[in-house]
Design an enzyme around this catalytic site. Structure first.
Site, PDB file in Angstrom:
ATOM      1  N   HIS A 273       0.837  -1.202   0.000  1.00 50.21           N
ATOM      2  CA  HIS A 273       0.000   0.000   0.000  1.00 50.21           C
ATOM      3  C   HIS A 273       0.873   1.255   0.000  1.00 50.21           C
ATOM      4  O   HIS A 273       0.929   1.954  -0.986  1.00 50.21           O
ATOM      5  CB  HIS A 273      -0.994   0.025   1.158  1.00 50.21           C
ATOM      6  CG  HIS A 273      -1.896  -1.161   1.213  1.00 50.21           C
ATOM      7  ND1 HIS A 273      -2.713  -1.515   0.157  1.00 50.21           N
ATOM      8  CD2 HIS A 273      -2.115  -2.097   2.187  1.00 50.21           C
ATOM      9  CE1 HIS A 273      -3.388  -2.608   0.482  1.00 50.21           C
ATOM     10  NE2 HIS A 273      -3.046  -2.976   1.692  1.00 50.21           N
ATOM     11  N   ASP A 324      -5.129  -8.444  -3.086  1.00 53.45           N
ATOM     12  CA  ASP A 324      -5.373  -8.204  -1.669  1.00 53.45           C
ATOM     13  C   ASP A 324      -6.605  -8.928  -1.147  1.00 53.45           C
ATOM     14  O   ASP A 324      -6.588 -10.143  -0.946  1.00 53.45           O
ATOM     15  CB  ASP A 324      -5.456  -6.698  -1.428  1.00 53.45           C
ATOM     16  CG  ASP A 324      -5.349  -6.302   0.036  1.00 53.45           C
ATOM     17  OD1 ASP A 324      -5.413  -7.191   0.904  1.00 53.45           O
ATOM     18  OD2 ASP A 324      -5.204  -5.111   0.329  1.00 53.45           O
TER      19      ASP A 324
END
Length: 458
Positions: A273, A324
């Site tokens: 991220h 994810d």
């Protein structure tokens, strides 16, 4: 034993090439990549070849949650309210359900153009937090799922010890995740020969700075690299502004700055991220050689924010893509969402094209393949000698692609098709894993097992 295939068009690390002969050895490693040649008896693909995309961030069990959290349960929903629902879901999973969900997910990944996966695996123990009789039971379930599907896996057992900065004790929802540092290192020693035997890579994932105290982070990373000096390290970092604020309150530093000052961050690391960084953090993190792990569909789903990709690239940063939480399982769609996020942020078009690769789909795929391979710890950086024969064949007869030149076909696959429907076949280490129309041979039975597992959980 040498295998080979010929393509009229193939995307090499240097760009598109014509009349390309690929040959690989029994290990699935490319030994010949020759453009401007003849088939010489090799079978010819019906469409252009592109490199397979590594998926550098996966929480497999969360695929069974997709679509089930899209309602407002609080006055203002956020990542943190979603996380509470995820904890409730994780508490109910059995090893058999984990394996069924992961097997179907990995088949979906293959059908959608991913050829390897980095599994960020933090579901370790039974529902009440008690270790299984076989402490590696859930890790083994994921390895079996990858082997059944035929996808390459980098297994990243997660170190998780606290619920917040400063050593806040874990909460009840985290009890299946918790391990001591010694327990983690014993698990890694158990898993290393199993991964080696399967051709899998083994690394480790300190979950986040809020979940791993400084001493544990230092000891775990040192212990991992004593087992394998090249092993990858992945960490969630700076995903949410609340995390940045809490880190500042705890240490006086932002998360990425603290990590760079206190850990041996280098090219073995993946910063997952890294959404909220200062200019200095962008510069220093890129210079470290670490890969930024961007997960566009999940970051959008969770309201994380947008990574500043032009700034990262301006500092020479490497990056890759992950799915994810698997709200979306589609390599082309992640490329699309990445570019669209940048367009919305900067109010421009074709933001991630480059002078070397003016076509944005080609430019982003090549960069994501290189960064994803680095984060995976495997030789899968594209169609080049010494790299794995991981590639996709585009369906040249698909309505969105038919009649176009190869570069335009790939651009249409990313920006104008039904995504997976524009793939014809996917190969991993020189083995064809999906058939005509990119259909996996185990699709029906894996799908049924997934549906049964999800139905029992819901």
């Amino acid at each position: 034993m040498t295998n080979q295939i010929f393509a009229k068009d193939a995307l090499l690390p240097t760009g598109w090439a014509n009349n390309v002969l690929l040959q690989w050895n029994s290990l699935g490693e490319l030994t010949t990549v020759t453009p401007n040649t003849e088939p010489n008896g090799a079978p010819t693909t019906a469409g252009p070849i592109t490199p397979g995309l590594p998926n550098l961030h996966s929480h497999a069990f969360q695929r069974a949650m997709a679509g089930l959290t899209e309602f407002r349960g609080a006055a203002q929903d956020s990542f943190w309210s979603w996380r509470n629902l995820m904890y409730q879901f994780a508490a109910r999973l059995s090893p058999e359900q984990v394996e069924a969900i992961a097997t179907w997910l990995y088949i979906e990944m293959l059908e959608a153009g991913y050829t390897s996966v980095c599994e960020f695996h933090y579901l370790h123990h039974s529902a009440d937090g008690t270790p299984y009789a076989d402490d590696a039971e859930l890790s083994k379930a994921l390895l079996r799922a990858a082997k059944t599907a035929g996808i390459a896996i980098t297994l990243l057992p997660v170190l998780y010890q606290t619920s917040g900065f400063g050593g806040t004790p874990p909460n009840e929802g985290q009890r299946r995740f918790i391990r001591s540092t010694d327990s983690m290192l014993r698990l890694l020693e158990t898993l290393k020969p199993l991964c080696d035997a399967q051709g899998a890579r083994l690394g480790m994932a300190p979950h986040s700075l809020r979940a791993v105290p400084p001493d544990s982070l230092r000891e775990a990373v040192a212990g991992l690299h004593a087992i394998d000096a090249s092993a990858p390290v992945h960490i969630h970092i700076a995903e949410q502004t609340a995390e940045v604020d809490a880190c500042l309150a705890w240490s006086g530093q932002r998360p990425v700055a603290w990590l760079l000052d206190h850990a041996p961050v280098d090219a073995r690391w993946c910063l997952v991220h890294a959404t909220h960084m200062s200019e200095s953090e962008y510069q220093r993190a890129a210079a470290s050689g670490a890969v930024a792990g961007i997960c566009p569909s999940t970051e959008a789903n969770l309201g994380d924010g947008l990574f500043d990709m032009p700034r990262w690239l301006g500092h020479g940063g490497a990056w890759g893509l992950g799915s994810d939480s698997h709200a979306c399982v589609n390599a082309a769609e992640e490329l699309l969402l990445l570019e669209y996020g940048q367009r919305l942020q900067f109010r421009q078009r074709n933001v991630l094209a480059s002078a070397q690769q003016p076509q944005v789909a080609t430019a982003t795929l090549l960069q994501a393949v290189a960064g994803g391979a680095q984060a995976s710890g495997r030789n899968a950086q594209g169609l080049a000698v010494g790299q794995r024969a991981d590639f996709c064949v585009l369906d040249a007869q698909h309505l969105a692609l038919r009649g176009l030149a190869a570069p335009a076909m790939f651009s249409a696959h990313v920006f104008g098709s039904h995504r997976t429907s524009a793939l014809d076949a996917v190969w991993v280490a020189g083995q064809q894993r999906t058939g005509s129309g990119s259909q996996h041979p185990l699709r029906a039975q894996a799908q049924a097992a997934f549906i049964a597992a999800r139905s029992a959980l819901v």
